[in-house]
Write a protein that holds these residues in place. Structure first.
Motif, PDB file in Angstrom:
ATOM      1  N   SER A  69      -9.946 -29.081  33.172  1.00  0.00           N
ATOM      2  CA  SER A  69      -9.955 -27.972  32.631  1.00  0.00           C
ATOM      3  C   SER A  69      -9.461 -27.843  31.365  1.00  0.00           C
ATOM      4  CB  SER A  69      -9.229 -26.860  33.808  1.00  0.00           C
ATOM      5  OG  SER A  69      -9.038 -25.654  33.076  1.00  0.00           O
ATOM      6  N   SER A  70      -8.310 -28.490  31.180  1.00  0.00           N
ATOM      7  CA  SER A  70      -7.600 -28.559  29.675  1.00  0.00           C
ATOM      8  C   SER A  70      -8.388 -28.902  28.464  1.00  0.00           C
ATOM      9  CB  SER A  70      -6.270 -29.426  29.790  1.00  0.00           C
ATOM     10  OG  SER A  70      -6.764 -30.773  30.111  1.00  0.00           O
ATOM     11  N   SER A  71      -9.370 -29.596  28.837  1.00  0.00           N
ATOM     12  CA  SER A  71     -10.457 -29.974  27.663  1.00  0.00           C
ATOM     13  C   SER A  71     -11.333 -29.024  27.357  1.00  0.00           C
ATOM     14  CB  SER A  71     -11.375 -31.094  28.069  1.00  0.00           C
ATOM     15  OG  SER A  71     -12.187 -30.604  29.269  1.00  0.00           O
ATOM     16  N   ILE A 104      -7.422 -27.289  21.228  1.00  0.00           N
ATOM     17  CA  ILE A 104      -7.780 -27.921  22.595  1.00  0.00           C
ATOM     18  C   ILE A 104      -7.572 -29.415  22.777  1.00  0.00           C
ATOM     19  CG2 ILE A 104      -9.807 -28.225  24.191  1.00  0.00           C
ATOM     20  CD1 ILE A 104      -8.353 -25.547  24.472  1.00  0.00           C
ATOM     21  N   PHE A 105      -7.929 -30.173  21.907  1.00  0.00           N
ATOM     22  CA  PHE A 105      -7.928 -31.698  21.853  1.00  0.00           C
ATOM     23  C   PHE A 105      -6.435 -32.227  22.374  1.00  0.00           C
ATOM     24  CE2 PHE A 105      -7.036 -35.800  19.985  1.00  0.00           C
ATOM     25  CZ  PHE A 105      -7.740 -36.513  20.280  1.00  0.00           C
ATOM     26  N   ASP A 106      -5.416 -31.469  21.422  1.00  0.00           N
ATOM     27  CA  ASP A 106      -4.101 -31.947  21.545  1.00  0.00           C
ATOM     28  C   ASP A 106      -3.445 -31.391  22.950  1.00  0.00           C
ATOM     29  OD1 ASP A 106      -3.569 -33.086  19.176  1.00  0.00           O
ATOM     30  OD2 ASP A 106      -3.390 -31.238  18.139  1.00  0.00           O
ATOM     31  N   SER A 108      -5.331 -30.891  25.563  1.00  0.00           N
ATOM     32  CA  SER A 108      -5.859 -31.823  26.723  1.00  0.00           C
ATOM     33  C   SER A 108      -4.951 -33.111  26.876  1.00  0.00           C
ATOM     34  CB  SER A 108      -7.315 -32.226  26.446  1.00  0.00           C
ATOM     35  OG  SER A 108      -7.969 -33.019  27.566  1.00  0.00           O
ATOM     36  N   LYS A 109      -4.581 -33.802  25.899  1.00  0.00           N
ATOM     37  CA  LYS A 109      -3.844 -34.929  25.739  1.00  0.00           C
ATOM     38  C   LYS A 109      -2.418 -34.527  26.379  1.00  0.00           C
ATOM     39  CE  LYS A 109      -6.802 -37.982  23.802  1.00  0.00           C
ATOM     40  NZ  LYS A 109      -7.242 -38.863  24.650  1.00  0.00           N
ATOM     41  N   CYS A 110      -1.853 -33.578  26.075  1.00  0.00           N
ATOM     42  CA  CYS A 110      -0.715 -33.223  26.563  1.00  0.00           C
ATOM     43  C   CYS A 110      -0.643 -33.091  27.988  1.00  0.00           C
ATOM     44  CB  CYS A 110       0.006 -31.998  25.862  1.00  0.00           C
ATOM     45  SG  CYS A 110       1.538 -31.567  26.399  1.00  0.00           S
ATOM     46  N   ILE A 111      -1.879 -32.142  28.451  1.00  0.00           N
ATOM     47  CA  ILE A 111      -1.798 -31.958  29.791  1.00  0.00           C
ATOM     48  C   ILE A 111      -2.031 -33.298  30.658  1.00  0.00           C
ATOM     49  CG2 ILE A 111      -3.166 -30.983  31.457  1.00  0.00           C
ATOM     50  CD1 ILE A 111      -1.146 -28.992  30.459  1.00  0.00           C
ATOM     51  N   GLU A 112      -2.769 -34.333  30.133  1.00  0.00           N
ATOM     52  CA  GLU A 112      -3.241 -35.573  30.877  1.00  0.00           C
ATOM     53  C   GLU A 112      -1.599 -36.207  31.128  1.00  0.00           C
ATOM     54  OE1 GLU A 112      -6.011 -39.377  30.194  1.00  0.00           O
ATOM     55  OE2 GLU A 112      -5.999 -37.983  28.638  1.00  0.00           O
ATOM     56  N   SER A 113      -0.987 -36.286  29.864  1.00  0.00           N
ATOM     57  CA  SER A 113       0.395 -37.098  29.982  1.00  0.00           C
ATOM     58  C   SER A 113       1.310 -36.462  31.167  1.00  0.00           C
ATOM     59  CB  SER A 113       1.139 -36.896  28.543  1.00  0.00           C
ATOM     60  OG  SER A 113       2.178 -37.570  28.804  1.00  0.00           O
ATOM     61  N   ALA A 114       1.354 -34.967  30.930  1.00  0.00           N
ATOM     62  CA  ALA A 114       2.088 -34.271  32.083  1.00  0.00           C
ATOM     63  C   ALA A 114       1.558 -34.436  33.550  1.00  0.00           C
ATOM     64  CB  ALA A 114       2.238 -32.981  31.623  1.00  0.00           C
ATOM     65  N   ALA A 115       0.317 -34.568  33.665  1.00  0.00           N
ATOM     66  CA  ALA A 115      -0.259 -34.762  34.986  1.00  0.00           C
ATOM     67  C   ALA A 115      -0.076 -36.302  35.269  1.00  0.00           C
ATOM     68  CB  ALA A 115      -1.825 -34.579  34.941  1.00  0.00           C
ATOM     69  N   GLY A 134       4.776 -29.693  24.320  1.00  0.00           N
ATOM     70  CA  GLY A 134       3.559 -29.044  24.234  1.00  0.00           C
ATOM     71  C   GLY A 134       2.649 -28.289  25.375  1.00  0.00           C
ATOM     72  N   CYS A 135       3.192 -28.569  26.620  1.00  0.00           N
ATOM     73  CA  CYS A 135       2.582 -28.072  27.517  1.00  0.00           C
ATOM     74  C   CYS A 135       3.431 -28.067  28.796  1.00  0.00           C
ATOM     75  CB  CYS A 135       1.356 -28.774  27.824  1.00  0.00           C
ATOM     76  SG  CYS A 135       1.382 -30.694  28.031  1.00  0.00           S
ATOM     77  N   TYR A 136       2.854 -27.752  29.921  1.00  0.00           N
ATOM     78  CA  TYR A 136       3.830 -27.100  31.106  1.00  0.00           C
ATOM     79  C   TYR A 136       2.891 -27.517  32.355  1.00  0.00           C
ATOM     80  CZ  TYR A 136       6.447 -24.403  34.535  1.00  0.00           C
ATOM     81  OH  TYR A 136       6.882 -23.969  35.575  1.00  0.00           O
TER      82      TYR A 136
END
Length: 286
Positions: A69-71, A104-106, A108-115, A134-136
């Motif tokens: 979804s983050s993409s 959105i690109f950044d 998505s990268k942040c969320i991928e790292s967090a997940a 950058g994300c939560y």
């Protein structure tokens, strides 16, 4: 009642980051740009699920959905396993959110790292939250979505500038402006800058209440700090003197955890490199 998440402890620090995250962080240290995947805090519930349980299956589905979804969007919420035909023990509610100024690109990268990290930091936990720069990402076994929660999760305070009257006038102007945020807002006055954000599941009234509480705690906890961050469960407020934010030197105990994580992962990375070199040498000599 929502399960209270316990602050991430140093005993779990070995699991906090993948070794690849270390190299990503090191590559940013020589730059003035603040990397979005810097660890800020995490919280884990004491209650644990069992391996291969319905909850674990739904958690994996949740994390996969979060990354996908983050993409497309910077915020989304999910409810899995809450149907009448499914086992109650597998129910999971969760959300993710990126900082409002990220592309959105950044995001998505942040969320991928967090997940990728949240399962390492909080293995088998029925509830967990993880905040990067950058994300939560947050999930719970019970429904917390849209329910105001102003519990304090993290603070960071720099050195004091108690004699600078002009600075505090500017700071108060910034904080007053941030208190009116709906969602995400950036503000500046003179050399003071700041931003604030509410979780996307809050309505405007609850967002205003959360930010008022965050800003009140920010002033009480950090006092005359030149830079300060306060994170509550569903919102945060931050300010800094221009050019000072990335070099703020004093912090709360929670921030020391992040430093411990970096040190330990650095040692692990060095050990991994040494093992590889020894293996290569052994094959060469053989």
């Amino acid at each position: 009642m929502l399960r209270r998440l316990q602050l991430y402890s140093t005993r779990q620090s070995i699991l906090a980051l993948k070794i690849s995250s270390l190299f990503s962080l090191l590559s940013c240290l020589s730059s003035h740009e603040y990397p979005i995947n810097v660890f800020i805090y995490a919280g884990c519930s004491q209650e644990k699920s069992q391996p291969n349980s319905p909850f674990e299956g739904n958690l994996n589905s949740f994390l996969t959905s979060v990354v996908s979804s983050s993409s497309q969007m910077s915020y989304n919420s999910f409810a899995l396993g809450n149907g009448s035909s499914t086992s109650p023990e597998g129910t999971i509610y969760g959300l993710y959110q990126c900082r409002g100024d990220l592309k959105i690109f950044d995001c998505s990268k942040c969320i991928e790292s967090a997940a990728n990290q949240i399962g390492l930091v909080c293995p088998y936990s029925f509830g967990a939250s993880l905040q990067l720069e950058g994300c939560y990402v947050r999930y719970e076994h019970v429904d917390f979505l849209g329910k105001l929660d102003t519990s304090l999760t993290h603070t960071k305070c720099s050195k004091s500038v108690s004699n600078d009257v002009e600075f505090f006038r500017r700071r108060d102007d910034v904080l007053a402006d941030l208190q009116g945020a709906i969602g995400f807002r950036v503000s500046s006055s003179g050399l003071v800058q700041g931003f604030a954000q509410c979780a996307g599941d809050l309505n405007p009234t609850d967002c205003a209440s959360c930010l008022a509480d965050a800003i009140g705690k920010l002033k009480n906890v950090c006092g005359s700090a030149a830079a300060a961050d306060v994170f509550l469960a569903q919102c945060y407020a931050r300010y800094w003197a221009s050019g000072y934010y990335n070099s703020a030197s004093d912090s709360s105990n929670e921030d020391q955890v992040g430093k411990t994580v970096a040190i330990i992962v650095g040692v692990l990375a060095a050990v991994a490199v040494l093992i590889v070199l020894l293996s290569v040498c052994r094959r060469t000599m053989g």
